[in-house]
Design a protein around this motif. Structure first.
Motif, PDB file in Angstrom:
ATOM      1  N   GLU A  22       0.522  12.767  -2.745  1.00 43.31           N
ATOM      2  CA  GLU A  22       0.189  13.949  -2.952  1.00 43.31           C
ATOM      3  C   GLU A  22       0.751  14.067  -3.911  1.00 43.31           C
ATOM      4  N   VAL A  24       1.217  16.049  -7.804  1.00 38.16           N
ATOM      5  CA  VAL A  24       1.908  17.224  -8.634  1.00 38.16           C
ATOM      6  C   VAL A  24       0.703  18.412  -8.700  1.00 38.16           C
ATOM      7  N   GLU A  25       0.454  19.811  -8.437  1.00 35.13           N
ATOM      8  CA  GLU A  25      -0.368  20.495  -8.986  1.00 35.13           C
ATOM      9  C   GLU A  25      -1.437  20.168  -9.607  1.00 35.13           C
ATOM     10  N   GLU A  27      -4.728  21.399  -9.998  1.00 38.43           N
ATOM     11  CA  GLU A  27      -4.904  22.202 -10.645  1.00 38.43           C
ATOM     12  C   GLU A  27      -5.525  22.508 -11.631  1.00 38.43           C
ATOM     13  N   GLN A  28      -4.078  21.911 -12.550  1.00 42.57           N
ATOM     14  CA  GLN A  28      -3.341  21.845 -13.576  1.00 42.57           C
ATOM     15  C   GLN A  28      -3.592  19.931 -14.358  1.00 42.57           C
ATOM     16  N   TYR A  29      -3.080  19.362 -13.341  1.00 37.47           N
ATOM     17  CA  TYR A  29      -2.912  18.162 -13.674  1.00 37.47           C
ATOM     18  C   TYR A  29      -3.667  17.195 -13.349  1.00 37.47           C
ATOM     19  N   GLN A  35      -3.171  11.163 -12.912  1.00 38.18           N
ATOM     20  CA  GLN A  35      -2.738  11.520 -13.334  1.00 38.18           C
ATOM     21  C   GLN A  35      -1.423  10.392 -13.694  1.00 38.18           C
TER      22      GLN A  35
END
Length: 357
Positions: A22, A24-25, A27-29, A35
């Motif tokens: 999964e 990580v965040e 929406e932000q990254y 990533q």
């Protein structure tokens, strides 16, 4: 799907991601691929740099091996030639000493009045450069009312010293016997220098030479200029020496460096009007810098890349034919004394490297 296999040499902690990992965040990254992309790019870049460094190291090692093989073969050939030259120069050296003794005896018996002129030439030779000769000759012309040629000859013989009355009374006779002494002086210097060259040539494929004296680089350059007097007769030489610290080394090897470079410069200037060579020495940042430059034409780039290769020469015929050893010897000597390598050609003539730092 695995993209590589990793074998760890020590215990390690392994972390990985797969398609079920999964993000990580997000929406932000952003998504997982976004990533993880910087990590992948960084790792690939690191591997690429390491592979490039390894390839360069391998290439340098192969070059060193190839050069060592070349120099070893060349050294074996040179040692054989040097042995024969050593026999010949031994005869020249001994006969020169005998000739000196016979000439001194003859002059004392038959012409004692001219033996002083001969002695000046024999003991001192010509110690002034062509530019100094012109300066001194102008003063001699003015002070002693001499013609230009006589003033120049006296400047070569007496440097900046006053001209004795005996020389002025019959300058042609004085210069004749001084010239005989000078030629014998130069012959003796050349014979001794050749002995050193033979020794150096024997070391061509080896690196076990030992420096054996304290010397001034300016003195070694002046010795090279003295050996090349005949080649430099039509060339204006300007020497700008700095005060240099004494260094430990073999004088013959340094003279060999300058002789090879200056001889190449003379050959390159044969078709140049008003040829000149400028020599400058400096002491900068705890290094001795010697710059030799001339006003000859530049060398072409393909030839420039080959000038330090053993057996490479552009002197194919006539009286200036070459063996392709001069600059190979120069490079070997400079490598051994720890100077900056590779030598950086500044201005180069079409057939001969003529200026280096």
């Amino acid at each position: 799907m695995a993209s590589s296999t990793v074998i760890a040499k020590t215990d390690v902690t392994l972390a990985w991601i797969d398609k079920h990992t999964e993000p990580v965040e997000p929406e932000q990254y952003g998504p997982l691929s976004a990533q993880f992309m910087p990590v992948m790019v960084n790792e690939l870049s690191r591997r690429q740099r390491r592979a490039k460094q390894e390839a360069l190291a391998k290439e340098k090692a192969l070059q060193r091996l190839h050069t060592a093989e070349q120099m070893t073969t060349l050294g074996q050939l040179a040692a054989g030639i040097a042995h024969e030259l050593n026999n010949a120069i031994g005869v020249v050296n001994s006969k020169t000493e005998r000739m000196q003794q016979d000439l001194l005896q003859l002059l004392e018996e038959l012409h004692p009045e001219v033996s002083g002129y001969f002695d000046v030439g024999l003991m001192q030779g010509q110690a002034v450069s062509s530019s100094e000769v012109r300066r001194i000759a102008k003063r001699f012309q003015r002070d002693y009312r001499l013609d230009r040629d006589t003033a120049k000859q006296l400047a070569r013989a007496l440097s900046d010293n006053p001209v004795p009355e005996s020389w002025l009374s019959d300058p042609s006779k004085a210069l004749k016997y001084w010239g005989m002494g000078r030629d014998l002086h130069d012959l003796k210097i050349a014979a001794r220098h050749t002995v050193g060259i033979v020794k150096s040539v024997k070391q061509l494929g080896r690196t076990d030479g030992e420096p054996d004296e304290l010397l001034d680089i300016n003195d070694t350059i002046n010795k090279a200029l003295a050996l090349l007097q005949s080649d430099l007769r039509r060339v204006s030489v300007r020497m700008q020496p700095a005060v240099l610290p004494l260094i430990k080394g073999a004088s013959t090897e340094y003279v060999q460096i300058w002789s090879n470079i200056l001889k190449n410069a003379c050959d390159a200037l044969q078709q140049t009007d008003a040829p000149n060579i400028n020599i400058q020495t400096k002491f900068v940042n705890q290094r001795i810098l010697v710059t030799i430059a001339n006003n000859g034409p530049e060398i072409d780039e393909p030839t420039r890349r080959k000038i330090f290769q053993p057996n490479f020469t552009t002197k194919k015929g006539g009286l200036s034919f070459g063996l392709g050893l001069g600059l190979s010897i120069v490079k070997r000597i400079v490598s051994e004394i720890g100077a900056l390598l590779p030598l950086r050609a500044m201005r180069l003539a079409p057939s001969f490297a003529s200026s280096y730092q």
